[in-house]
Design a protein around this motif. Structure first.
Motif, PDB file in Angstrom:
ATOM      1  N   PRO A  89     157.657  -4.113  45.800  1.00 30.95           N
ATOM      2  CA  PRO A  89     157.571  -5.513  46.206  1.00 30.95           C
ATOM      3  C   PRO A  89     156.138  -5.974  46.020  1.00 30.95           C
ATOM      4  O   PRO A  89     155.218  -5.163  46.054  1.00 30.95           O
ATOM      5  N   ASP A  90     155.956  -7.265  45.822  1.00 28.72           N
ATOM      6  CA  ASP A  90     154.618  -7.796  45.580  1.00 28.72           C
ATOM      7  C   ASP A  90     153.728  -7.534  46.779  1.00 28.72           C
ATOM      8  O   ASP A  90     153.961  -8.046  47.864  1.00 28.72           O
ATOM      9  N   LEU A  91     152.721  -6.730  46.559  1.00 25.20           N
ATOM     10  CA  LEU A  91     151.830  -6.368  47.665  1.00 25.20           C
ATOM     11  C   LEU A  91     150.654  -7.306  47.753  1.00 25.20           C
ATOM     12  O   LEU A  91     149.746  -7.083  48.534  1.00 25.20           O
ATOM     13  N   GLY A  92     150.668  -8.360  46.939  1.00 26.31           N
ATOM     14  CA  GLY A  92     149.538  -9.288  46.918  1.00 26.31           C
ATOM     15  C   GLY A  92     149.096  -9.679  48.308  1.00 26.31           C
ATOM     16  O   GLY A  92     147.937  -9.548  48.661  1.00 26.31           O
ATOM     17  N   GLY A  93     150.049 -10.146  49.114  1.00 25.18           N
ATOM     18  CA  GLY A  93     149.678 -10.529  50.461  1.00 25.18           C
ATOM     19  C   GLY A  93     149.768  -9.351  51.401  1.00 25.18           C
ATOM     20  O   GLY A  93     148.925  -9.141  52.259  1.00 25.18           O
ATOM     21  N   LEU A  94     150.781  -8.548  51.185  1.00 26.30           N
ATOM     22  CA  LEU A  94     151.055  -7.425  52.057  1.00 26.30           C
ATOM     23  C   LEU A  94     149.963  -6.383  51.959  1.00 26.30           C
ATOM     24  O   LEU A  94     149.569  -5.757  52.937  1.00 26.30           O
ATOM     25  N   GLY A  95     149.443  -6.196  50.741  1.00 27.45           N
ATOM     26  CA  GLY A  95     148.433  -5.167  50.491  1.00 27.45           C
ATOM     27  C   GLY A  95     147.252  -5.320  51.418  1.00 27.45           C
ATOM     28  O   GLY A  95     146.668  -4.356  51.870  1.00 27.45           O
ATOM     29  N   GLY A  96     146.906  -6.576  51.715  1.00 30.47           N
ATOM     30  CA  GLY A  96     145.793  -6.817  52.613  1.00 30.47           C
ATOM     31  C   GLY A  96     146.060  -6.222  53.981  1.00 30.47           C
ATOM     32  O   GLY A  96     145.151  -5.826  54.685  1.00 30.47           O
ATOM     33  N   GLY A  97     147.339  -6.182  54.349  1.00 24.72           N
ATOM     34  CA  GLY A  97     147.680  -5.674  55.668  1.00 24.72           C
ATOM     35  C   GLY A  97     147.814  -4.174  55.716  1.00 24.72           C
ATOM     36  O   GLY A  97     147.375  -3.532  56.658  1.00 24.72           O
ATOM     37  N   SER A 110     134.474  -3.997  55.186  1.00 18.77           N
ATOM     38  CA  SER A 110     133.992  -5.201  54.523  1.00 18.77           C
ATOM     39  C   SER A 110     134.995  -5.641  53.478  1.00 18.77           C
ATOM     40  O   SER A 110     135.667  -4.824  52.851  1.00 18.77           O
ATOM     41  N   ALA A 111     135.094  -6.952  53.277  1.00 21.07           N
ATOM     42  CA  ALA A 111     135.986  -7.478  52.247  1.00 21.07           C
ATOM     43  C   ALA A 111     135.501  -7.076  50.858  1.00 21.07           C
ATOM     44  O   ALA A 111     136.226  -7.180  49.886  1.00 21.07           O
ATOM     45  N   ALA A 112     134.233  -6.634  50.783  1.00 22.29           N
ATOM     46  CA  ALA A 112     133.658  -6.270  49.493  1.00 22.29           C
ATOM     47  C   ALA A 112     133.741  -4.772  49.233  1.00 22.29           C
ATOM     48  O   ALA A 112     133.177  -4.274  48.276  1.00 22.29           O
ATOM     49  N   ASP A 113     134.442  -4.040  50.109  1.00 23.45           N
ATOM     50  CA  ASP A 113     134.569  -2.597  49.926  1.00 23.45           C
ATOM     51  C   ASP A 113     135.420  -2.313  48.688  1.00 23.45           C
ATOM     52  O   ASP A 113     136.556  -2.775  48.599  1.00 23.45           O
ATOM     53  N   PRO A 114     134.862  -1.548  47.721  1.00 26.11           N
ATOM     54  CA  PRO A 114     135.600  -1.314  46.477  1.00 26.11           C
ATOM     55  C   PRO A 114     136.972  -0.704  46.710  1.00 26.11           C
ATOM     56  O   PRO A 114     137.934  -1.042  46.024  1.00 26.11           O
ATOM     57  N   GLN A 115     137.065   0.208  47.688  1.00 27.04           N
ATOM     58  CA  GLN A 115     138.338   0.881  47.925  1.00 27.04           C
ATOM     59  C   GLN A 115     139.449  -0.109  48.241  1.00 27.04           C
ATOM     60  O   GLN A 115     140.541  -0.036  47.702  1.00 27.04           O
ATOM     61  N   SER A 116     139.144  -1.041  49.132  1.00 28.05           N
ATOM     62  CA  SER A 116     140.191  -1.973  49.530  1.00 28.05           C
ATOM     63  C   SER A 116     140.460  -2.974  48.421  1.00 28.05           C
ATOM     64  O   SER A 116     141.579  -3.406  48.211  1.00 28.05           O
ATOM     65  N   LYS A 117     139.415  -3.323  47.690  1.00 33.74           N
ATOM     66  CA  LYS A 117     139.550  -4.376  46.692  1.00 33.74           C
ATOM     67  C   LYS A 117     140.378  -3.916  45.495  1.00 33.74           C
ATOM     68  O   LYS A 117     141.240  -4.628  45.008  1.00 33.74           O
ATOM     69  N   LEU A 118     140.086  -2.713  45.018  1.00 32.97           N
ATOM     70  CA  LEU A 118     140.733  -2.286  43.777  1.00 32.97           C
ATOM     71  C   LEU A 118     142.173  -1.850  44.004  1.00 32.97           C
ATOM     72  O   LEU A 118     142.912  -1.656  43.053  1.00 32.97           O
ATOM     73  N   THR A 119     142.562  -1.720  45.285  1.00 34.30           N
ATOM     74  CA  THR A 119     143.965  -1.432  45.554  1.00 34.30           C
ATOM     75  C   THR A 119     144.845  -2.578  45.091  1.00 34.30           C
ATOM     76  O   THR A 119     146.026  -2.403  44.810  1.00 34.30           O
ATOM     77  N   GLU A 120     144.257  -3.776  45.008  1.00 35.94           N
ATOM     78  CA  GLU A 120     145.017  -4.947  44.564  1.00 35.94           C
ATOM     79  C   GLU A 120     145.575  -4.771  43.157  1.00 35.94           C
ATOM     80  O   GLU A 120     146.532  -5.427  42.785  1.00 35.94           O
ATOM     81  N   LEU A 142     136.659  -8.232  38.752  1.00 36.04           N
ATOM     82  CA  LEU A 142     138.056  -8.621  38.885  1.00 36.04           C
ATOM     83  C   LEU A 142     138.083 -10.132  39.011  1.00 36.04           C
ATOM     84  O   LEU A 142     137.566 -10.697  39.969  1.00 36.04           O
ATOM     85  N   LEU A 143     138.648 -10.799  37.994  1.00 30.85           N
ATOM     86  CA  LEU A 143     138.653 -12.263  38.002  1.00 30.85           C
ATOM     87  C   LEU A 143     139.796 -12.765  38.876  1.00 30.85           C
ATOM     88  O   LEU A 143     140.937 -12.388  38.673  1.00 30.85           O
ATOM     89  N   GLU A 144     139.456 -13.584  39.853  1.00 34.22           N
ATOM     90  CA  GLU A 144     140.469 -14.165  40.719  1.00 34.22           C
ATOM     91  C   GLU A 144     140.427 -15.668  40.530  1.00 34.22           C
ATOM     92  O   GLU A 144     139.533 -16.192  39.900  1.00 34.22           O
ATOM     93  N   ARG A 145     141.401 -16.344  41.129  1.00 34.47           N
ATOM     94  CA  ARG A 145     141.453 -17.795  41.025  1.00 34.47           C
ATOM     95  C   ARG A 145     140.268 -18.380  41.781  1.00 34.47           C
ATOM     96  O   ARG A 145     140.209 -18.341  42.999  1.00 34.47           O
ATOM     97  N   GLY A 146     139.318 -18.935  41.057  1.00 30.68           N
ATOM     98  CA  GLY A 146     138.164 -19.569  41.695  1.00 30.68           C
ATOM     99  C   GLY A 146     137.224 -18.610  42.366  1.00 30.68           C
ATOM    100  O   GLY A 146     136.345 -19.027  43.117  1.00 30.68           O
ATOM    101  N   ALA A 147     137.394 -17.324  42.143  1.00 30.92           N
ATOM    102  CA  ALA A 147     136.498 -16.353  42.760  1.00 30.92           C
ATOM    103  C   ALA A 147     136.457 -15.107  41.876  1.00 30.92           C
ATOM    104  O   ALA A 147     137.176 -15.007  40.880  1.00 30.92           O
ATOM    105  N   GLU A 148     135.605 -14.196  42.226  1.00 29.37           N
ATOM    106  CA  GLU A 148     135.468 -12.994  41.415  1.00 29.37           C
ATOM    107  C   GLU A 148     134.992 -11.862  42.310  1.00 29.37           C
ATOM    108  O   GLU A 148     134.230 -12.082  43.251  1.00 29.37           O
ATOM    109  N   TYR A 149     135.469 -10.661  42.016  1.00 28.52           N
ATOM    110  CA  TYR A 149     134.954  -9.492  42.715  1.00 28.52           C
ATOM    111  C   TYR A 149     134.230  -8.625  41.697  1.00 28.52           C
ATOM    112  O   TYR A 149     134.820  -8.244  40.684  1.00 28.52           O
ATOM    113  N   SER A 150     132.968  -8.343  41.929  1.00 29.59           N
ATOM    114  CA  SER A 150     132.199  -7.556  40.967  1.00 29.59           C
ATOM    115  C   SER A 150     131.772  -6.242  41.592  1.00 29.59           C
ATOM    116  O   SER A 150     131.366  -6.202  42.748  1.00 29.59           O
TER     117      SER A 150
END
Lengths: 399, 311
Positions: A89-97, A110-120, A142-150
């Motif tokens: 199932p799409d974990l896009g929203g769920l993955g955060g949880g 942190s929201a900038a922690d690579p581990q949590s971010k790259l799980t997306e 990682l290019l996101e809509r109107g944002a980016e994670y580097s």
């Protein structure tokens, strides 16, 4: 309006009127033609741009594998498109949880922690940008809509910058470069290296013609497991003919359908990226999180999110080749989150799984289109790119 | 009304030759020069901008950055970040505290989905239908401008309003940003640093891209405007269409169609703040707007030049 209606200039002879009506209707041909031309362009241009497979000298599979091994691309920049379709199932929203909590051990990272971010990257389609200049300077965005994670690796610093939340993650630990490489793989080369590790007598490797990838001529390397019981159908790697750099990696499941994993450059350049690409200073007002001590140990603790990252550290491997099954003990008696224990989350996970039983006891199998995992009720986990039956057999065999 | 004057002036020379747009065909008619067309455009723009309704729309647009700026300022007073921990809210909102210039991008990101296209929809919807409704359209057509030329002038006026509306938001945001937050070198969303002059240049480029993003909805509004003689109906129709398409763009089941909806790539202007700039979606956006302008522009032409003008 009414008073002017009588002197309307359109009053004309009847036959002329008919003629002009027809001419007027003919004007609507213009917008329709524009739509038609646009539709034809959208449909035809990709087909015309596909100038066919390039003509390259014949090469054997062995030579091609050597070419990949010898490839020593130090400078590179490009855009990578990664599509994952595990049938989850799409974990896009769920993955955060779920995933960050499981991955880092505490939900307050942190929201900038690579581990949590790259799980997306586990589900959906994402666009990444990669740049590398030697072993000391790499950048992954990682290019996101109107944002980016580097994620920027420069010398001994590793910076993670999440522009959406304006948070910075920083680690300077010795050997951080190695750690950086231990992040979930993201480029076609990372995946190709993993796939080529598994090339042995259980595998057939062939060169399957040529292709054009990101405007470059490439050979197609086709890897097929010879064993039955695996869910892997075929792996195809497109290798740049000039540099030996893998440009595209596609994994199709045995069950057919869309590729489970499709990673490829859409644009690539082997010129040295601008030096400023790797410079990073936290912007004013950004929240900076330094890597915690002991994060290392925690990172290796088994968690529900681990199998996605391909980690499975500290696990025992049963079997060999494509049908190998990794197993580890979670220590959680009573199995992983089941209905009673894990509350809502447990009930949700339980509903996704399928109850099985065998000589090993009872357990739940969680299936994706590629990886199947068996969580037994006595706290053991068996996971691998194998069919459910092969998983149960492996669990039975170990008992 | 200066436009009516200009029309009446030329009408004297041309006589009542203006039939169904092809006034040029009449032997008595003097072919209007480019300067005359420019005069028509100038009077059109002046009439549009002088309307109270237009001024009110621009006022609302100018107020949005002020509200965002003050809200972010109050929220971050205690040192917390704006938009919460997961960065909710319009794009770039968390970076405003780094640099006031980001308020320009946030304000554009906040107004682009609704406020800006609504304002453009009102002006575009009013363009032809409003004239027809108040009975002034026939006077405009008495002039030897021809319907095609009049329609092009109307469309140029709406596009000028797109640029004006976007610049109002951008300039208001820049002023508020400079007042409330520090300026200086800025960090792109890719984490690299660029100078303030470069940042200003990108802000201007973003404003132009945002204005260009509205070209599609402007053409759509103009087409709707040629369909009816009621200005209110045309405005409501355009804004209603806009909302309907925006909603459809959010429905996952329609994802196969979504790349062809005009608002789909609107927020791609944010890609100009990446380093290097990611052009793919920007190109798609501009291409799509051009397509909408061509399709609905020519549909408006087909309708308007064939229409019976009864008022």
């Amino acid at each position: 309006m009414a008073p002017y209606e009588s002197d309307d200039a359109t009053a004309a002879a009847a036959d002329e009127d008919l003629h002009s009506t027809r001419r007027k209707a003919a004007r609507y041909v213009v917008p329709v033609a524009v739509v038609g031309v646009a539709a034809a362009t959208i449909g035809l241009v990709p087909a015309l741009a596909d100038s066919g497979d390039p003509d390259l000298p014949k090469i054997s599979a062995q030579q091609l594998i050597e070419k990949i091994a010898k490839s020593d691309v130090q400078q590179l920049s490009g855009t990578v498109k990664i599509s994952t379709d595990l049938g989850l199932p799409d974990l896009g929203g769920l993955g955060g949880g779920i995933a960050p909590g499981a991955g880092s051990g505490s939900g307050d990272g942190s929201a900038a922690d690579p581990q949590s971010k790259l799980t997306e990257l586990v589900t959906g389609t994402h666009t990444l940008r990669v740049a590398a200049d030697g072993p000391d300077r790499q950048k992954l965005s990682l290019l996101e809509r109107g944002a980016e994670y580097s994620l920027i690796h420069h010398g001994k610093d590793v910076w993670g910058y999440d522009s959406k939340s304006n948070e910075v993650y920083h680690s300077t630990a010795a050997g951080s470069g190695r750690q950086h490489r231990a992040q979930p793989p993201a480029t076609p080369k990372d995946f190709a290296d993993e796939a080529l590790k598994s090339v042995d007598d259980t595998t057939s490797v062939t060169v399957d013609g040529t292709a054009q990838v990101a405007g470059r001529d490439a050979y197609k390397l086709l890897i097929k497991p010879r064993q039955s019981g695996t869910t892997v159908g075929a792996i195809s790697i497109d290798v740049d003919a000039r540099t030996g750099q893998p440009l595209k990696f596609t994994l199709t499941p045995k069950s057919g359908g869309a590729a489970v994993l499709d990673v490829g450059f859409t644009q690539v350049s082997f010129a040295r990226p601008a030096a400023s690409t790797f410079d990073f200073t936290p912007p004013k007002g950004a929240k900076v999180t330094e890597e915690e001590k002991g994060a290392e140990a925690r990172r290796h603790a088994p968690g529900a999110g681990e199998e996605f990252g391909g980690g499975l550290k500290g696990a025992t491997v049963l079997g060999k080749g494509w049908t190998s099954v990794a197993t580890f003990d979670t220590g959680a008696k009573g199995g992983l989150p089941s209905g009673s224990q894990g509350g809502d989350l447990g009930g949700f996970l339980g509903s996704l799984g399928e109850k099985v039983s065998g000589k090993f006891g009872k357990g739940t199998v969680f299936s994706t289109r590629l990886v199947n995992a068996l969580f037994t009720d006595d706290g053991k986990v068996y996971a691998g790119a194998v069919t459910k039956d092969a998983l149960v057999k492996a669990a039975n065999g170990e008992k | 009304m200066s436009r009516a004057e200009a029309a009446a002036e030329s009408a004297e020379e041309a006589g009542a030759a203006a039939d169904t747009a092809e006034a040029v065909a009449a032997p008595a008619a003097r072919r209007p020069g480019p300067l005359w067309t420019f005069g028509l455009l100038r009077s059109e723009i002046a009439t549009t901008v002088r309307r109270w309704r237009t001024l009110a729309l621009l006022g609302v647009l100018a107020a949005v950055p002020v509200l965002i700026g003050i809200a972010v300022r109050i929220e971050t007073r205690g040192g917390s970040t704006a938009g919460g921990r997961h960065g909710e809210g319009p794009a770039f909102i968390t970076q405003i505290t780094n640099n006031g210039l980001f308020l320009v991008f946030t304000a554009l990101a906040a107004t682009l989905p609704f406020f800006l296209p609504m304002a453009v929809g009102v002006v575009a919807g009013d363009a032809i239908a409003g004239e027809a409704g108040t009975g002034t359209l026939r006077y405009l057509l008495v002039a030897p401008a021809g319907r095609t030329r009049l329609l092009l002038t109307k469309y140029a006026t709406v596009m000028a309003f797109c640029v004006l509306a976007t610049l109002v938001v951008a300039v208001s945001a820049l002023a508020v940003g400079a007042l409330l937050f520090p300026l200086g070198d800025l960090t792109t969303i890719s984490g690299t640093r660029i100078g303030f002059a470069d940042g200003l240049g990108r802000a201007l480029l973003i404003a132009l891209v945002v204005a260009a993003s509205l070209v599609g909805v402007a053409a759509l509004g103009l087409f709707v405007s040629t369909l009816t003689d009621s200005g209110i109906a045309a405005m409501a129709g355009t804004v209603g269409l806009l909302i309907a398409v925006q909603i459809c763009d959010q429905i996952p089941q329609l994802h196969a169609l979504q790349p062809y909806f005009f608002p789909h790539y609107w927020l791609s202007f944010a890609d100009l703040m990446r380093d290097p700039v990611y052009w793919d979606d920007l190109q798609k956006n501009l291409g799509l707007q051009g397509l909408y302008a061509a399709v609905f522009g020519s549909a408006a032409w087909a309708r308007f030049t064939a229409k019976d003008i009864s008022a």
